[in-house]
Scaffold this active site. Structure first.
Site, PDB file in Angstrom:
ATOM      1  N   GLY A  10      21.151  31.398  61.683  1.00  0.00           N
ATOM      2  CA  GLY A  10      19.990  30.539  61.934  1.00  0.00           C
ATOM      3  C   GLY A  10      19.523  30.650  63.373  1.00  0.00           C
ATOM      4  O   GLY A  10      20.155  31.323  64.194  1.00  0.00           O
ATOM      5  N   GLN A  11      18.434  29.968  63.683  1.00  0.00           N
ATOM      6  CA  GLN A  11      17.828  30.081  65.019  1.00  0.00           C
ATOM      7  C   GLN A  11      18.758  29.585  66.127  1.00  0.00           C
ATOM      8  O   GLN A  11      19.001  30.288  67.103  1.00  0.00           O
ATOM      9  CB  GLN A  11      16.511  29.299  65.075  1.00  0.00           C
ATOM     10  CG  GLN A  11      15.467  29.807  64.113  1.00  0.00           C
ATOM     11  CD  GLN A  11      14.130  29.118  64.309  1.00  0.00           C
ATOM     12  OE1 GLN A  11      13.301  29.575  65.073  1.00  0.00           O
ATOM     13  NE2 GLN A  11      13.922  28.017  63.624  1.00  0.00           N
ATOM     14  N   TYR A 125      16.328  15.036  53.145  1.00  0.00           N
ATOM     15  CA  TYR A 125      16.925  15.856  54.216  1.00  0.00           C
ATOM     16  C   TYR A 125      17.410  14.957  55.361  1.00  0.00           C
ATOM     17  O   TYR A 125      18.557  15.064  55.815  1.00  0.00           O
ATOM     18  CB  TYR A 125      15.900  16.879  54.715  1.00  0.00           C
ATOM     19  CG  TYR A 125      16.232  17.468  56.065  1.00  0.00           C
ATOM     20  CD1 TYR A 125      17.290  18.367  56.219  1.00  0.00           C
ATOM     21  CD2 TYR A 125      15.497  17.124  57.206  1.00  0.00           C
ATOM     22  CE1 TYR A 125      17.603  18.891  57.462  1.00  0.00           C
ATOM     23  CE2 TYR A 125      15.805  17.642  58.447  1.00  0.00           C
ATOM     24  CZ  TYR A 125      16.862  18.519  58.572  1.00  0.00           C
ATOM     25  OH  TYR A 125      17.185  19.028  59.798  1.00  0.00           O
ATOM     26  N   LYS A 129      21.280  14.260  56.838  1.00  0.00           N
ATOM     27  CA  LYS A 129      21.641  14.522  58.244  1.00  0.00           C
ATOM     28  C   LYS A 129      22.214  13.261  58.886  1.00  0.00           C
ATOM     29  O   LYS A 129      23.145  13.323  59.694  1.00  0.00           O
ATOM     30  CB  LYS A 129      20.424  15.038  59.035  1.00  0.00           C
ATOM     31  CG  LYS A 129      19.972  16.436  58.644  1.00  0.00           C
ATOM     32  CD  LYS A 129      21.052  17.501  58.802  1.00  0.00           C
ATOM     33  CE  LYS A 129      21.287  17.867  60.255  1.00  0.00           C
ATOM     34  NZ  LYS A 129      22.338  18.918  60.386  1.00  0.00           N
TER      35      LYS A 129
END
Length: 279
Positions: A10-11, A125, A129
């Site tokens: 991922g980034q 989402y 989280k």
């Protein structure tokens, strides 16, 4: 100090690993190909074999709209995966960094959200989280929970790359203009995380580049810096319906980060450096 990073495809995970190597840290990482974080035994075995002093947990299910449908998958990665990693960290007494999000807030009001403000996610989402944050807090004492927003980095998909692609074939691009937040460059974020883990200043932090803008203003800045003739048509959230609701106000107060660690550069400065990196 041995550092283990999840989510290196991922980034953010990618840049944490790269910046860590540049600094000469003993740092290793995995993507979901090497380690399925939703497999409790696999996590335990893997972490025990690596035996890190620090775990930086960047891996996450981040497809905000898809999360509304793929609830089991999203929950498994963001809640169970985080729990298993935190349990492994507890056994090794390792420091733990959990990457969270501005989506733990409901986006009401105009003021930037502080770390102590009431959380109230409006989408699945964000819910997962937040539950990940709660798992970390229940299982560990040596943790950093870092809430981030609007990330862009070299590795993976992001808003900047999408806008540059759209500019190739569009004279006008419609972009939401009534959601406000802070774009964040993963290189800047990675460096602040690497500073954090060398300290004992545990707790929750908000970390993003300085300054606020709307997505439409962000797009305008991208086109201007890249000398694109594409115009931006600012539209409302209502005109761009999505499966998941997004917070209208994603502004986060970063004064705690500034006090304890550092102020990140402005998002305009970050964007300018990132566009050079992309070339």
């Amino acid at each position: 100090m041995k550092i283990f990073v999840t989510g290196i495809s991922g980034q953010l995970g990618y840049d944490v690993l790269e910046e860590g190597k540049k600094r000469g840290f003993d740092i290793v990482g995995t993507s979901s190909k090497e380690l399925d974080i939703t497999n409790k035994q696999a996590v335990k075995n893997y972490i025990t074999s690596v035996n890190p002093d620090v775990i930086i947990h960047c891996a996450a299910y981040t497809a905000v709209d898809k999360a509304e449908e793929e609830r089991d998958i999203c929950y498994n990665v963001n809640v169970n995966g985080t729990k298993y990693l935190a349990e492994a960290a507890a056994e090794l007494q390792a420091k733990f960094v959990y990457i969270s999000t501005d989506y733990v807030f409901d986006g009401q009001g105009n003021q930037p959200f502080k770390e102590t403000d009431k959380t109230n996610p409006i989408g699945f989402y964000g819910e997962t989280k937040l539950q990940g944050e709660q798992e970390v807090q229940q299982l560990l004492e040596k943790y950093f929970i870092v809430r981030i927003s609007w990330v862009f980095g070299k590795n993976g998909h992001n808003f900047v790359k999408t806008m540059l692609r759209l500019a190739e074939s569009n004279e006008i691009v419609s972009v939401v203009g009534d959601q406000l937040g802070s774009p964040t460059y993963t290189v800047d974020l990675a460096n602040v995380l690497l500073d954090m883990i060398q300290s004992e200043e545990y707790g929750i932090y908000h970390a993003s580049n300085e300054g606020f803008c709307s997505w439409a203003q962000f797009a305008e800045a991208i086109f201007e810096m890249e000398s694109k003739a594409t115009a931006v048509n600012a539209i409302t959230t209502a005109e761009y319906p999505t499966k998941a609701k997004r917070p209208a106000n994603s502004k986060m107060d970063k004064s705690k980060l500034a006090e304890v660690f550092a102020i990140l550069p402005t998002w305009q400065d970050a964007l300018s450096r990132y566009l050079k990196e992309l070339q």
